[in-house]
Design a protein around this motif. Structure first.
Motif, PDB file in Angstrom:
ATOM      1  N   HIS A 208    -124.480  28.904 -29.664  1.00 30.31           N
ATOM      2  CA  HIS A 208    -124.085  27.655 -29.030  1.00 30.31           C
ATOM      3  C   HIS A 208    -124.667  26.480 -29.818  1.00 30.31           C
ATOM      4  O   HIS A 208    -125.878  26.369 -29.981  1.00 30.31           O
ATOM      5  CB  HIS A 208    -124.565  27.623 -27.576  1.00 30.31           C
ATOM      6  CG  HIS A 208    -123.939  28.711 -26.761  1.00 30.31           C
ATOM      7  ND1 HIS A 208    -122.665  28.612 -26.249  1.00 30.31           N
ATOM      8  CD2 HIS A 208    -124.392  29.926 -26.382  1.00 30.31           C
ATOM      9  CE1 HIS A 208    -122.361  29.708 -25.584  1.00 30.31           C
ATOM     10  NE2 HIS A 208    -123.387  30.532 -25.648  1.00 30.31           N
TER      11      HIS A 208
ATOM     12  N   GLU B 195    -121.247  21.920 -28.976  1.00 26.98           N
ATOM     13  CA  GLU B 195    -120.704  22.665 -27.841  1.00 26.98           C
ATOM     14  C   GLU B 195    -121.374  22.238 -26.537  1.00 26.98           C
ATOM     15  O   GLU B 195    -120.707  22.081 -25.515  1.00 26.98           O
ATOM     16  CB  GLU B 195    -120.898  24.168 -28.054  1.00 26.98           C
ATOM     17  CG  GLU B 195    -120.229  25.002 -26.990  1.00 26.98           C
ATOM     18  CD  GLU B 195    -120.258  26.484 -27.288  1.00 26.98           C
ATOM     19  OE1 GLU B 195    -119.474  27.212 -26.657  1.00 26.98           O
ATOM     20  OE2 GLU B 195    -121.051  26.917 -28.143  1.00 26.98           O
TER      21      GLU B 195
ATOM     22  N   LEU C 272    -119.484  20.597 -23.395  1.00 22.70           N
ATOM     23  CA  LEU C 272    -119.664  21.195 -22.074  1.00 22.70           C
ATOM     24  C   LEU C 272    -120.193  20.174 -21.076  1.00 22.70           C
ATOM     25  O   LEU C 272    -119.749  20.119 -19.925  1.00 22.70           O
ATOM     26  CB  LEU C 272    -120.619  22.389 -22.162  1.00 22.70           C
ATOM     27  CG  LEU C 272    -120.934  23.097 -20.845  1.00 22.70           C
ATOM     28  CD1 LEU C 272    -119.675  23.686 -20.218  1.00 22.70           C
ATOM     29  CD2 LEU C 272    -121.993  24.171 -21.055  1.00 22.70           C
TER      30      LEU C 272
ATOM     31  N   PHE D  54    -115.710  29.975 -19.409  1.00 25.43           N
ATOM     32  CA  PHE D  54    -117.135  29.702 -19.205  1.00 25.43           C
ATOM     33  C   PHE D  54    -117.998  30.962 -19.027  1.00 25.43           C
ATOM     34  O   PHE D  54    -119.177  30.843 -18.740  1.00 25.43           O
ATOM     35  CB  PHE D  54    -117.334  28.788 -17.988  1.00 25.43           C
ATOM     36  CG  PHE D  54    -116.670  27.454 -18.129  1.00 25.43           C
ATOM     37  CD1 PHE D  54    -117.216  26.470 -18.931  1.00 25.43           C
ATOM     38  CD2 PHE D  54    -115.485  27.183 -17.456  1.00 25.43           C
ATOM     39  CE1 PHE D  54    -116.603  25.227 -19.057  1.00 25.43           C
ATOM     40  CE2 PHE D  54    -114.873  25.943 -17.574  1.00 25.43           C
ATOM     41  CZ  PHE D  54    -115.432  24.966 -18.379  1.00 25.43           C
TER      42      PHE D  54
END
Length: 198
Positions: A129, A133, A137, A192
């Motif tokens: 991640h 990102e 998010l 997710f």
């Protein structure tokens, strides 16, 4: 195409054949990034992705005369095979690109003018991640109220105790899916899934 386990499989989705070739040649200079295919449009990209199962997809934001149709293509890919998507774009307005990345559920974005950083971004995106990102998010979840965010956490597998009534929680789940543009829990898991470990 068989690829060794330690290599990163990349699908290129770009409507400009010359630029797609440029991406492929750039990836072929590396030891770990392997271009497994090239698609010029949305339907071809989804078909190839299901067959090739790439680790990461480079997605041009504009795949045709239709403005920013790469957004829908990226969303469909994320739902189809849960691959990570790096948006590649000529747009350099951060607000436009962040909104597009948010709507596409992208993992990262790269401006075409910064093409030289693409291999590093693909590598980082495939391996874990990235700060980009997390930022995307955060923007996605910023549309949810605090109560909806708590329900979202439960929907993604986190162990949280809520004191709302079952009816209120059910309504919040419906609102969450609507705000995220998703149809059901399965689609939410596709996008997710894994957040409970983060």
């Amino acid at each position: 195409m068989q690829v060794a386990d330690n290599l990163i499989r990349v699908l290129i989705v770009e409507d400009d054949p010359e630029f797609a070739t440029l991406i492929r040649l750039e990836l072929e200079k590396t030891q770990d990034l392997v271009p497994v295919g090239w698609a010029a449009g949305r339907e071809e990209a989804i078909s190839m992705a299901k067959q090739l199962l790439p680790d990461v997809v480079v997605m041009d934001l504009n795949l045709s005369a239709t403005k920013m149709d790469g957004i829908d293509a990226a969303r469909e890919l994320r739902l189809a095979i849960r691959t990570r998507v790096v948006i590649l774009t000529v747009y350099e307005n951060p607000q436009v690109v962040l909104e597009a990345s948010k709507r596409a559920f992208a993992s990262a974005y790269v401006f075409k003018s910064q093409f030289s950083i693409l291999p590093d971004m693909l590598r980082a995106t495939a391996q874990g991640h990235t700060p980009q990102e997390w930022m995307i998010l955060s923007l996605i979840l910023g549309d949810l109220s605090p109560a909806e965010r708590a329900v979202f956490d439960i929907m993604t597998g986190k162990k949280i105790e809520l004191f709302s009534s079952p009816k209120t929680i059910a309504n919040q789940k419906t609102n969450i899916l609507k705000k995220l543009g998703l149809r059901n829990q399965w689609e939410l898991n596709q996008i997710f899934g894994g957040l409970e470990n983060l």
